[in-house]
Design a protein around this motif. Sequence first.
Motif, PDB file in Angstrom:
ATOM      1  N   TYR A  45    -116.266  -1.312 -10.412  1.00  0.00           N
ATOM      2  CA  TYR A  45    -117.147  -1.099  -9.934  1.00  0.00           C
ATOM      3  C   TYR A  45    -117.234   0.017 -10.870  1.00  0.00           C
ATOM      4  O   TYR A  45    -118.014   0.476 -11.612  1.00  0.00           O
ATOM      5  N   PHE A  46    -115.817   0.543 -11.367  1.00  0.00           N
ATOM      6  CA  PHE A  46    -115.878   1.719 -12.516  1.00  0.00           C
ATOM      7  C   PHE A  46    -116.389   1.714 -14.084  1.00  0.00           C
ATOM      8  O   PHE A  46    -116.040   2.517 -14.714  1.00  0.00           O
ATOM      9  N   ASN A  47    -116.158  -0.037 -14.494  1.00  0.00           N
ATOM     10  CA  ASN A  47    -115.938   0.163 -16.381  1.00  0.00           C
ATOM     11  C   ASN A  47    -116.471   0.244 -16.563  1.00  0.00           C
ATOM     12  O   ASN A  47    -118.099  -0.377 -15.693  1.00  0.00           O
ATOM     13  N   ARG A  48    -117.213   0.640 -17.102  1.00  0.00           N
ATOM     14  CA  ARG A  48    -118.522   1.231 -17.793  1.00  0.00           C
ATOM     15  C   ARG A  48    -118.340   0.173 -19.438  1.00  0.00           C
ATOM     16  O   ARG A  48    -118.345   0.168 -19.781  1.00  0.00           O
ATOM     17  N   GLU A  68    -123.715   0.453 -29.227  1.00  0.00           N
ATOM     18  CA  GLU A  68    -122.543   1.085 -28.970  1.00  0.00           C
ATOM     19  C   GLU A  68    -121.529   0.493 -29.822  1.00  0.00           C
ATOM     20  O   GLU A  68    -120.646   1.069 -30.004  1.00  0.00           O
ATOM     21  N   LYS A  69    -121.280  -0.998 -29.607  1.00  0.00           N
ATOM     22  CA  LYS A  69    -120.555  -1.866 -30.101  1.00  0.00           C
ATOM     23  C   LYS A  69    -120.641  -1.516 -32.140  1.00  0.00           C
ATOM     24  O   LYS A  69    -119.610  -1.429 -32.098  1.00  0.00           O
ATOM     25  N   LYS A  70    -122.034  -1.790 -32.145  1.00  0.00           N
ATOM     26  CA  LYS A  70    -122.494  -1.560 -33.837  1.00  0.00           C
ATOM     27  C   LYS A  70    -121.390  -0.162 -33.874  1.00  0.00           C
ATOM     28  O   LYS A  70    -121.646  -0.569 -35.306  1.00  0.00           O
ATOM     29  N   LEU A  71    -121.927   0.740 -33.349  1.00  0.00           N
ATOM     30  CA  LEU A  71    -121.632   1.826 -34.262  1.00  0.00           C
ATOM     31  C   LEU A  71    -119.923   1.838 -34.413  1.00  0.00           C
ATOM     32  O   LEU A  71    -119.540   2.581 -35.218  1.00  0.00           O
ATOM     33  N   LEU A  72    -119.571   1.630 -33.307  1.00  0.00           N
ATOM     34  CA  LEU A  72    -118.265   1.630 -33.470  1.00  0.00           C
ATOM     35  C   LEU A  72    -116.977   0.699 -34.114  1.00  0.00           C
ATOM     36  O   LEU A  72    -116.413   0.896 -34.538  1.00  0.00           O
ATOM     37  N   GLY A  73    -118.209  -0.696 -34.295  1.00  0.00           N
ATOM     38  CA  GLY A  73    -117.058  -1.566 -35.814  1.00  0.00           C
ATOM     39  C   GLY A  73    -116.275  -1.980 -35.349  1.00  0.00           C
ATOM     40  O   GLY A  73    -116.053  -1.903 -33.495  1.00  0.00           O
ATOM     41  N   CYS A  74    -115.202  -3.348 -35.676  1.00  0.00           N
ATOM     42  CA  CYS A  74    -114.561  -3.691 -34.974  1.00  0.00           C
ATOM     43  C   CYS A  74    -113.407  -3.817 -35.035  1.00  0.00           C
ATOM     44  O   CYS A  74    -112.548  -2.822 -35.713  1.00  0.00           O
ATOM     45  N   ILE A  75    -112.823  -3.641 -33.432  1.00  0.00           N
ATOM     46  CA  ILE A  75    -112.027  -2.311 -33.639  1.00  0.00           C
ATOM     47  C   ILE A  75    -110.714  -3.469 -33.004  1.00  0.00           C
ATOM     48  O   ILE A  75    -109.432  -3.356 -32.437  1.00  0.00           O
ATOM     49  N   LYS A  76    -110.857  -4.793 -33.588  1.00  0.00           N
ATOM     50  CA  LYS A  76    -109.661  -5.927 -33.203  1.00  0.00           C
ATOM     51  C   LYS A  76    -108.177  -5.366 -33.640  1.00  0.00           C
ATOM     52  O   LYS A  76    -108.223  -5.057 -34.884  1.00  0.00           O
ATOM     53  N   PRO A  77    -108.047  -5.553 -33.203  1.00  0.00           N
ATOM     54  CA  PRO A  77    -105.922  -5.419 -34.130  1.00  0.00           C
ATOM     55  C   PRO A  77    -105.781  -6.260 -35.567  1.00  0.00           C
ATOM     56  O   PRO A  77    -105.902  -7.501 -34.833  1.00  0.00           O
ATOM     57  N   LYS A  78    -105.433  -5.667 -36.059  1.00  0.00           N
ATOM     58  CA  LYS A  78    -105.211  -6.416 -37.852  1.00  0.00           C
ATOM     59  C   LYS A  78    -103.691  -6.264 -37.845  1.00  0.00           C
ATOM     60  O   LYS A  78    -102.989  -5.575 -37.742  1.00  0.00           O
ATOM     61  N   ARG A  79    -103.287  -7.147 -38.251  1.00  0.00           N
ATOM     62  CA  ARG A  79    -101.670  -7.557 -39.238  1.00  0.00           C
ATOM     63  C   ARG A  79    -101.267  -6.246 -40.017  1.00  0.00           C
ATOM     64  O   ARG A  79    -102.110  -5.631 -40.425  1.00  0.00           O
ATOM     65  N   LEU A  80     -99.872  -6.069 -39.881  1.00  0.00           N
ATOM     66  CA  LEU A  80     -99.686  -4.697 -40.857  1.00  0.00           C
ATOM     67  C   LEU A  80    -100.302  -4.258 -42.396  1.00  0.00           C
ATOM     68  O   LEU A  80    -100.631  -3.735 -43.213  1.00  0.00           O
ATOM     69  N   GLU A  81    -100.027  -5.727 -42.920  1.00  0.00           N
ATOM     70  CA  GLU A  81    -100.080  -5.766 -44.180  1.00  0.00           C
ATOM     71  C   GLU A  81    -101.640  -6.241 -44.990  1.00  0.00           C
ATOM     72  O   GLU A  81    -102.411  -5.910 -45.736  1.00  0.00           O
TER      73      GLU A  81
END
Length: 569
Positions: free
Chosen positions: A356-359, A365-378
């Motif tokens: 219930y407390f998860n916002r 807000e998603k547009k401001l943060l951008g893509c935060i998906k993990p990427k491969r090291l290279e």
Amino acid sequence: RATAIHHSHSDIIIEMTAADEDANDDVGKDDNAAEMKSNNNYDYDSDDTDDDSTLIDAPPLDDAPEDATPPDELLLRAMTHKEDGNAHFKSGDYSSATRSYRRGTNALKKLNSGNTGDDQVKSLLVALQTNLSMVCYKQSKHRMSRDVATKALEIDAANVKALYRRAVAHRALGDADAARDDLRAAFREDPNNVPVKKELASIKKIVEDRKAKEKARMSRAFSKGGGSLLYSDKEEAEKRKEREAKEKERKEKEALEGRKREWEDECVKRMAGDPPEEAISFEEWDKQRRETEEQAEKARKKVKKAAEELKREERRRSREDRKDAKDDSDDDELTEQELAMLRGYKKTSDGRTTSYFNREQTEEEKKLLGCIKPKRLEEGATASSPSSIAASISSSGGPSVWNASGTTWEEKDTTDWCKRALEKELLDTTSAYYSDSGKTESNDGTTYVASVKKVTGPEGDASVAIAGGKKRYIYDFHADVEYEIRDVEGGGDVVASGKLMLPEVHSANTSAAACGNEEELEVRISAWKEGPDGNGAHVARDCVECRKILVHDVRKSVLRFVEKFNANF
């Protein structure tokens, strides 16, 4: 004069008389003089025999020590094998000397597990291994001589004798730089050693001559009258094609001569039979041979196609089973009424159940943060970051960024990849054999197909090491292969089954097998699990021939694994 050998786990003292020690010292003297004269390799050891060596990882032989054997008995056994090896070496029986030294090492193996043995055990192991390095060198097995000396240095990295032995092997293999490095290390340990100094001077001259030739060649290439590098490359390519054409012609000629010898043997067998048969011409015999090979190839393709269809059917069924399991899992999902009964939980806009407390973030807000998906090291790492260095090691198989020149020892563990690759190559092994022993008017003969059904293992380890600017592929595995032989014309019924054992798959014997010494890659054949004797004498003979072809193809599969290992790293 006597030397006492004490073991830390025993109160027993083993005495070597003066006569025994003198005999041990004199083993390699005549041979060392011949070696220095012919190869400019100088022997330097005067207080121990020049023929002590054994692989620490050598496979157990008939007299491998039991777990319950007391340490003092193991030491006695190792000393006995060493003396036997010295005697064989004096008489020129290098094969027996190798066997004795290996048995001596096996006797001491468990006393130095993880290099934790006492000084006495380590000293005897190093002596055995440097002796075997000498014997391998005498047999022109220079790679094995180098590897055995390396094993000795893993026990005592500052052993002058082992460094000298490995340097001699490096020089025979054409690696003057590695030989120089070992000789420099030996010189630092013993600056007054005359043979080491002479060999080091000789190696330095070889390196200097090579550098002078390279400098002169580059000077001619870039000078006005020195010619074009592109033209030189073209000439080299033409010479290489000419050499390849000659080599192909030579192999075809040797193959033709081999077929003619087989034809002559067949003619003799026909005329010596009861009743005797008329000999056939070479053209007719060769035509029959090609037809037999074509039939065997068709049978092999037929079996391969059937196996692929079976695998596709199994994958389809597996997908259907997973789909059914997923459908059955719908009952585990909570209904709206059940969710309403749970306090402190809610559903997000995408249907997930969360606290219930998860916002939940808004679209802005998603547009401001951008893509935060993990990427491969290279993809995300820079060339100078630690993560990019790690990625370069894992992706290329070459040296790390900090070790671009490859001069520093760097090793990468490839055990998991090699186990999977070797198991796949063995499982894909299929062999076919066509026999006309049961041929009748209504039956053109029988095609037998042997295929691998199960691989137990492989067990062992593998790695890729980079040192001195060169890669070294190190691996040591053993595996068991279970197979079946089927009668294709008889409905595909299993007529025989059994097991093959690969006790040793390492760089030494696979290199020898790749050079034509196929028997160096040992394949042990166990008794039939399901024997063919109940199907008639001719079936039993045919199954034995089919099994021989399978053994040959299993060796080929191992060599294909080695090629893929070298290509991938």
